[in-house]
Write an enzyme that holds these catalytic residues in place. Structure first.
Site, PDB file in Angstrom:
ATOM      1  N   ARG A  12       0.855  -1.203   0.000  1.00 48.97           N
ATOM      2  CA  ARG A  12       0.000   0.000   0.000  1.00 48.97           C
ATOM      3  C   ARG A  12       0.886   1.246   0.000  1.00 48.97           C
ATOM      4  O   ARG A  12       2.046   1.194   0.398  1.00 48.97           O
ATOM      5  CB  ARG A  12      -0.882   0.023   1.251  1.00 48.97           C
ATOM      6  CG  ARG A  12      -1.926  -1.076   1.230  1.00 48.97           C
ATOM      7  CD  ARG A  12      -3.020  -0.833   2.241  1.00 48.97           C
ATOM      8  NE  ARG A  12      -2.534  -0.811   3.599  1.00 48.97           N
ATOM      9  CZ  ARG A  12      -2.957   0.049   4.525  1.00 48.97           C
ATOM     10  NH1 ARG A  12      -3.848   0.965   4.243  1.00 48.97           N
ATOM     11  NH2 ARG A  12      -2.472   0.001   5.741  1.00 48.97           N
ATOM     12  N   ALA A  83       7.832   0.098   6.120  1.00 52.62           N
ATOM     13  CA  ALA A  83       6.621   0.000   6.943  1.00 52.62           C
ATOM     14  C   ALA A  83       6.623   1.047   8.045  1.00 52.62           C
ATOM     15  O   ALA A  83       7.628   1.213   8.746  1.00 52.62           O
ATOM     16  CB  ALA A  83       6.526  -1.401   7.557  1.00 52.62           C
ATOM     17  N   ASP A  88      -0.613  10.352  15.807  1.00 50.04           N
ATOM     18  CA  ASP A  88      -0.347  11.764  16.073  1.00 50.04           C
ATOM     19  C   ASP A  88      -1.152  12.285  17.261  1.00 50.04           C
ATOM     20  O   ASP A  88      -2.350  12.005  17.396  1.00 50.04           O
ATOM     21  CB  ASP A  88      -0.708  12.617  14.842  1.00 50.04           C
ATOM     22  CG  ASP A  88       0.179  12.339  13.635  1.00 50.04           C
ATOM     23  OD1 ASP A  88       1.152  11.576  13.775  1.00 50.04           O
ATOM     24  OD2 ASP A  88      -0.093  12.910  12.559  1.00 50.04           O
ATOM     25  N   TYR A 147       6.661   9.985  16.049  1.00 49.41           N
ATOM     26  CA  TYR A 147       6.994   9.701  14.649  1.00 49.41           C
ATOM     27  C   TYR A 147       8.312  10.383  14.247  1.00 49.41           C
ATOM     28  O   TYR A 147       9.184   9.767  13.624  1.00 49.41           O
ATOM     29  CB  TYR A 147       5.840  10.196  13.770  1.00 49.41           C
ATOM     30  CG  TYR A 147       5.941   9.913  12.301  1.00 49.41           C
ATOM     31  CD1 TYR A 147       5.473   8.704  11.777  1.00 49.41           C
ATOM     32  CD2 TYR A 147       6.454  10.854  11.406  1.00 49.41           C
ATOM     33  CE1 TYR A 147       5.529   8.450  10.410  1.00 49.41           C
ATOM     34  CE2 TYR A 147       6.507  10.613  10.053  1.00 49.41           C
ATOM     35  CZ  TYR A 147       6.047   9.408   9.558  1.00 49.41           C
ATOM     36  OH  TYR A 147       6.089   9.168   8.199  1.00 49.41           O
TER      37      TYR A 147
HETATM   38  N1  CAA Z   1       1.572  24.165  14.458  1.00 50.62           N
HETATM   39  C1  CAA Z   1       1.174  24.910  15.526  1.00 50.62           C
HETATM   40  N2  CAA Z   1      -0.002  24.703  16.143  1.00 50.62           N
HETATM   41  C2  CAA Z   1      -0.790  23.722  15.665  1.00 50.62           C
HETATM   42  C3  CAA Z   1      -0.427  22.918  14.585  1.00 50.62           C
HETATM   43  C4  CAA Z   1       0.803  23.194  13.970  1.00 50.62           C
HETATM   44  N3  CAA Z   1       1.224  22.479  12.914  1.00 50.62           N
HETATM   45  N4  CAA Z   1      -1.406  22.035  14.369  1.00 50.62           N
HETATM   46  C5  CAA Z   1      -2.356  22.261  15.282  1.00 50.62           C
HETATM   47  N5  CAA Z   1      -1.988  23.275  16.062  1.00 50.62           N
HETATM   48  C6  CAA Z   1      -2.731  23.869  17.182  1.00 50.62           C
HETATM   49  C7  CAA Z   1      -4.163  24.154  16.807  1.00 50.62           C
HETATM   50  O1  CAA Z   1      -4.296  25.408  16.189  1.00 50.62           O
HETATM   51  C8  CAA Z   1      -4.849  24.101  18.144  1.00 50.62           C
HETATM   52  O2  CAA Z   1      -4.583  25.299  18.822  1.00 50.62           O
HETATM   53  P1  CAA Z   1      -5.680  25.997  19.761  1.00 50.62           P
HETATM   54  O3  CAA Z   1      -5.921  25.008  20.889  1.00 50.62           O
HETATM   55  O4  CAA Z   1      -5.049  27.278  20.240  1.00 50.62           O
HETATM   56  O5  CAA Z   1      -6.867  26.193  18.898  1.00 50.62           O
HETATM   57  C9  CAA Z   1      -4.099  22.990  18.818  1.00 50.62           C
HETATM   58  O6  CAA Z   1      -2.820  22.913  18.229  1.00 50.62           O
HETATM   59  C10 CAA Z   1      -4.764  21.647  18.525  1.00 50.62           C
HETATM   60  O7  CAA Z   1      -5.049  21.188  19.707  1.00 50.62           O
HETATM   61  P2  CAA Z   1      -6.156  20.067  19.827  1.00 50.62           P
HETATM   62  O8  CAA Z   1      -6.300  19.796  21.268  1.00 50.62           O
HETATM   63  O9  CAA Z   1      -7.395  20.400  19.044  1.00 50.62           O
HETATM   64  O10 CAA Z   1      -5.425  18.880  19.075  1.00 50.62           O
HETATM   65  P3  CAA Z   1      -5.959  17.448  18.866  1.00 50.62           P
HETATM   66  O11 CAA Z   1      -5.730  16.658  20.106  1.00 50.62           O
HETATM   67  O12 CAA Z   1      -7.335  17.457  18.325  1.00 50.62           O
HETATM   68  O13 CAA Z   1      -4.938  16.952  17.775  1.00 50.62           O
HETATM   69  C11 CAA Z   1      -3.844  16.938  15.657  1.00 50.62           C
HETATM   70  C12 CAA Z   1      -5.057  17.394  16.448  1.00 50.62           C
HETATM   71  C13 CAA Z   1      -3.572  15.453  15.876  1.00 50.62           C
HETATM   72  C14 CAA Z   1      -2.652  17.732  16.054  1.00 50.62           C
HETATM   73  C15 CAA Z   1      -4.246  17.193  14.190  1.00 50.62           C
HETATM   74  O14 CAA Z   1      -4.301  18.566  14.007  1.00 50.62           O
HETATM   75  C16 CAA Z   1      -3.275  16.608  13.197  1.00 50.62           C
HETATM   76  O15 CAA Z   1      -3.426  15.445  12.823  1.00 50.62           O
HETATM   77  N6  CAA Z   1      -2.313  17.390  12.727  1.00 50.62           N
HETATM   78  C17 CAA Z   1      -1.410  16.958  11.662  1.00 50.62           C
HETATM   79  C18 CAA Z   1      -0.114  16.427  12.191  1.00 50.62           C
HETATM   80  C19 CAA Z   1       0.726  16.059  11.007  1.00 50.62           C
HETATM   81  O16 CAA Z   1       1.166  16.881  10.228  1.00 50.62           O
HETATM   82  N7  CAA Z   1       0.962  14.767  10.822  1.00 50.62           N
HETATM   83  C20 CAA Z   1       1.670  14.306   9.689  1.00 50.62           C
HETATM   84  C21 CAA Z   1       0.960  13.104   9.136  1.00 50.62           C
HETATM   85  S1  CAA Z   1       1.566  12.623   7.544  1.00 50.62           S
HETATM   86  C22 CAA Z   1       2.998  11.872   7.865  1.00 50.62           C
HETATM   87  O17 CAA Z   1       3.430  11.701   8.966  1.00 50.62           O
HETATM   88  C23 CAA Z   1       3.781  11.425   6.665  1.00 50.62           C
HETATM   89  C24 CAA Z   1       5.074  12.103   6.579  1.00 50.62           C
HETATM   90  O18 CAA Z   1       6.098  11.471   6.848  1.00 50.62           O
HETATM   91  C25 CAA Z   1       5.141  13.483   6.104  1.00 50.62           C
END
Ligand code: CAA
Length: 240
Positions: A12, A83, A88, A147
């Protein structure tokens, strides 16, 4: 005889593209997968690439699975440790289980994948090891302490293996994909994903095939002097 290549998580996402690219380049490919039988059967039906089920986090299962691949196809001369999983969460919410799941699969899983094939590579005086790291291992990422730690660890692994394997004709390199259009990235909330894409100068997600082409080059006989390196493919999102 075609060289045998093992791609973990190879049915995948980025792994599937790597498996296909290596098959197209003339290698005999085995793709391992952890749990999604349906996707694996579909992949084999579509590509003719054999799939094998084991959990890379389990050393004994990895060893047994690799022994099965070698008995079916021949010695593994190319290994692509691809893998990986995400769990997150902002650090203050990250649970020990989320930490452990990612470390076990993404980091210990790399050890478990390479360790069983390493002695054979040393004996035969040839080997190609590629570990799929990530831009987030290079720069860190909000909500990815687990990660990012594993993906930074991958770079340490290949730099160390490169020094140990060089005289035995083995290379070990890392590929650091940026954000690629796979299920893993599509699982990021849409608003967050849009803000990430806005930070990529290329203005788009990468395609799995763009990573697969990097791997196909690194495992080729021609790439023998590239050892311990990190190739970034991230649309200019980050430079290291
Ligand atoms: N930078 C700064 N602040 C951020 C942020 C960032 N990148 N992302 C979220 N925030 C902040 C939000 O604005 C929010 O702030 P407020 O509380 O002031 O509104 C807070 O952080 C989020 O808090 P929550 O309690 O709502 O967070 P949550 O428990 O619901 O978690 C999350 C949400 C898991 C962080 C979700 O936003 C997410 O999945 N983010 C993406 C993370 C990411 O980029 N992962 C990569 C996946 S792809 C991969 O990993 C492949 C690769 O190799 C590239």
């Amino acid at each position: 005889m075609a060289r045998v290549a093992l791609v973990t998580g190879g049915s995948r996402g980025i792994g599937a593209a790597i498996s296909k690219a290596l098959k197209d380049a003339g290698y005999t490919v085995a793709a391992s997968y952890a749990g999604n039988d349906e996707a694996a059967s579909k992949f084999t039906a579509e590509t003719g690439i054999k799939t094998y089920k084991w959990d890379v986090a389990d050393y004994d299962a990895s060893k047994a699975g690799i022994a099965q691949v070698e008995s079916d196809l021949g010695p593994v001369e190319i290994v692509v440790a691809n893998a990986g999983i995400t769990r997150d969460a902002p650090f203050h919410k990250m649970t020990p289980d989320q930490w452990k799941a990612v470390i076990d699969t993404n980091l210990t899983g790399v050890f478990n994948t390479i360790h069983p094939v390493w002695p054979g590579m040393r004996e035969r005086k040839f080997g190609r090891v590629v570990v799929i790291s990530s831009v987030n291992g290079q720069k860190g990422q909000f909500a990815q302490v687990n990660y990012a730690a594993t993906k930074a660890g991958d770079i340490g692994i290949v730099r160390s293996l490169a020094q140990e394997g060089a005289r035995a004709g083995i290379t070990a390199n890392a590929v650091c994909p940026g954000y690629i259009a796979t299920e893993m990235v599509m699982a990021v909330p849409e608003k967050v994903r849009e803000s990430i894409i806005a930070q990529i100068p290329a203005g788009r997600l990468g395609e799995p095939e763009e990573i697969a082409r990097c791997v196909a080059f690194l495992v080729s006989d021609d790439a023998g002097f590239i050892n311990g390196s990190t190739i970034s493919a991230n649309g200019a999102q980050f430079f290291s």
